[in-house]
Scaffold this active site. Structure first.
Site, PDB file in Angstrom:
ATOM      1  N   ALA A  22       0.888  -1.170   0.000  1.00  0.00           N
ATOM      2  CA  ALA A  22       0.000   0.000   0.000  1.00  0.00           C
ATOM      3  C   ALA A  22       0.917   1.207   0.000  1.00  0.00           C
ATOM      4  CB  ALA A  22      -0.931  -0.016   1.210  1.00  0.00           C
ATOM      5  N   ALA A  23       1.533   1.475  -1.140  1.00  0.00           N
ATOM      6  CA  ALA A  23       2.785   2.214  -1.193  1.00  0.00           C
ATOM      7  C   ALA A  23       2.649   3.730  -1.273  1.00  0.00           C
ATOM      8  CB  ALA A  23       3.617   1.723  -2.379  1.00  0.00           C
ATOM      9  N   PRO A  65       2.088   7.625  -0.705  1.00  0.00           N
ATOM     10  CA  PRO A  65       2.659   8.395  -1.823  1.00  0.00           C
ATOM     11  C   PRO A  65       4.099   8.050  -2.185  1.00  0.00           C
ATOM     12  CG  PRO A  65       2.750   9.712   0.158  1.00  0.00           C
ATOM     13  CD  PRO A  65       2.046   8.438   0.544  1.00  0.00           C
ATOM     14  N   GLY A  66       4.673   6.997  -1.585  1.00  0.00           N
ATOM     15  CA  GLY A  66       5.950   6.492  -2.050  1.00  0.00           C
ATOM     16  C   GLY A  66       7.161   6.768  -1.195  1.00  0.00           C
ATOM     17  N   LYS A  73       8.204   5.516   1.772  1.00  0.00           N
ATOM     18  CA  LYS A  73       8.869   4.299   2.257  1.00  0.00           C
ATOM     19  C   LYS A  73       9.478   3.516   1.102  1.00  0.00           C
ATOM     20  CE  LYS A  73       5.587   3.987   6.079  1.00  0.00           C
ATOM     21  NZ  LYS A  73       4.655   5.004   5.478  1.00  0.00           N
ATOM     22  N   ASP A 111      -5.709  -3.249  -6.243  1.00  0.00           N
ATOM     23  CA  ASP A 111      -6.039  -3.528  -4.853  1.00  0.00           C
ATOM     24  C   ASP A 111      -5.069  -4.588  -4.349  1.00  0.00           C
ATOM     25  OD1 ASP A 111      -7.155  -4.530  -2.440  1.00  0.00           O
ATOM     26  OD2 ASP A 111      -9.146  -3.905  -3.057  1.00  0.00           O
ATOM     27  N   CYS A 166      -0.634   4.059  11.256  1.00  0.00           N
ATOM     28  CA  CYS A 166      -0.546   5.297  12.024  1.00  0.00           C
ATOM     29  C   CYS A 166      -1.813   5.470  12.867  1.00  0.00           C
ATOM     30  CB  CYS A 166      -0.310   6.501  11.122  1.00  0.00           C
ATOM     31  SG  CYS A 166      -1.561   6.767   9.864  1.00  0.00           S
TER      32      CYS A 166
END
Length: 297
Positions: free
Chosen positions: A105-106, A108-109, A111, A156, A228
């Site tokens: 579930a990347a 906005p990128g 990580k 998904d 979070c």
């Protein structure tokens, strides 16, 4: 205090009155802006910021967000604005050069980018997100910041378990959640989406995602699950759900003794980051998939 009453009551029930008050206090105070220095790009970095202890090339700044986000280094990708808690997720994952990594579930990128840098742009990272606007933002961020070993998928993540079984050395699932760590007292837009019903809906999605993440993991590989959010249902409850249903799933203990914000929590070996002026609230669990011969029924 204008935060949702049900949230405040649950926080006190699960954390205890003293810790709940401390968490709620951070939602009323100003937060420092943090950034990570990207080794995949060259150039000048801001001459402001204090090193964040325990995290390499991460700095935080008080009352100077605009100076950071508008600095030329942010435009060129030399720095990336990110909360230190998110960097801890990649630290727990510990991706290595040449490996196959999945970020489930990347967007906005951030990580994904930090993982690519740790891998020195070798191996492959498959970065997946289901929301089109976030997916395109992720692609733009990764291109700007020089991550060249990433393949982006608009999908998904729950679909990948059957499509890509046992294909990845490491899987990161920063699961879509109720985002409780981003609540700000006096800013209703940060929590207007929240309700106990929404938490239940999110939990169902998290269960599907962690099952898919585990299916994609090679035996002997590493899975990091994080959110979070503060609630047990979205954190320990999801890890317990996986372990009950997957006989080869085991927790690999985490500990960051150098960080005063890192606390032991409801499952031994998993870590809860208590928020302060620098760190957002966060939950991190690291798991592995046993080889078949190691499983004791």
């Amino acid at each position: 205090m204008d935060l949702p009453t049900a949230f405040v009551a649950r926080l006190a029930s699960e954390y205890g009155d003293d810790d709940a008050r401390a968490v709620l206090a951070t939602m009323q105070a100003s937060k420092r802006t943090s950034y990570w220095v990207n080794p995949l790009r060259e150039g000048e970095v801001p001459a402001i910021g204090d090193p964040v202890p325990g995290l390499d090339q991460v700095y935080s700044v008080a009352d100077a967000r605009e100076a950071v986000v508008r600095h030329p280094a942010a435009t060129t990708g030399r720095i990336y604005v990110v909360n230190p808690s998110s960097v801890l997720a990649v630290t727990a994952l510990d991706p290595q050069p040449g490996e196959a990594v999945l970020d489930l579930a990347a967007a906005p990128g951030g990580k994904t980018l930090i993982a690519a840098a740790r891998m020195r742009n070798t191996g492959t990272i498959t970065a997946v997100d289901a929301i089109k606007s976030r997916y395109y933002r992720m692609r733009a961020n990764l291109e700007r910041c020089g991550a060249t070993n990433v393949h982006c998928w608009l999908d998904d993540g729950r679909n990948l378990g059957r499509r890509m079984p046992k294909m990845f050395d490491r899987v990161l699932l920063d699961a879509p959640c109720s985002s409780e760590a981003r609540f700000r007292a006096g800013t209703p837009g940060t929590f207007s989406h929240w309700s106990p019903r929404k938490v239940r809906e999110t939990t169902r999605k998290q269960r599907g995602l962690i099952r898919a993440a585990f299916a994609c993991l090679k035996p002997g590989g590493t899975l990091v699950y994080c959110t979070c959010s503060f609630g047990r249902k979205e954190n320990e409850g999801i890890v317990e759900y996986l372990i009950k249903r997957e006989p080869t799933a085991r927790i690999v203990p985490l500990a960051w003794p150098e960080l005063t914000v890192a606390r032991a929590c409801g499952i031994d070996g998993t870590v809860r980051i208590h928020p302060d002026a620098t760190f957002d609230g966060f939950y991190v669990a690291r798991l592995t998939k046993l080889l078949g011969r190691d499983v004791v029924q």
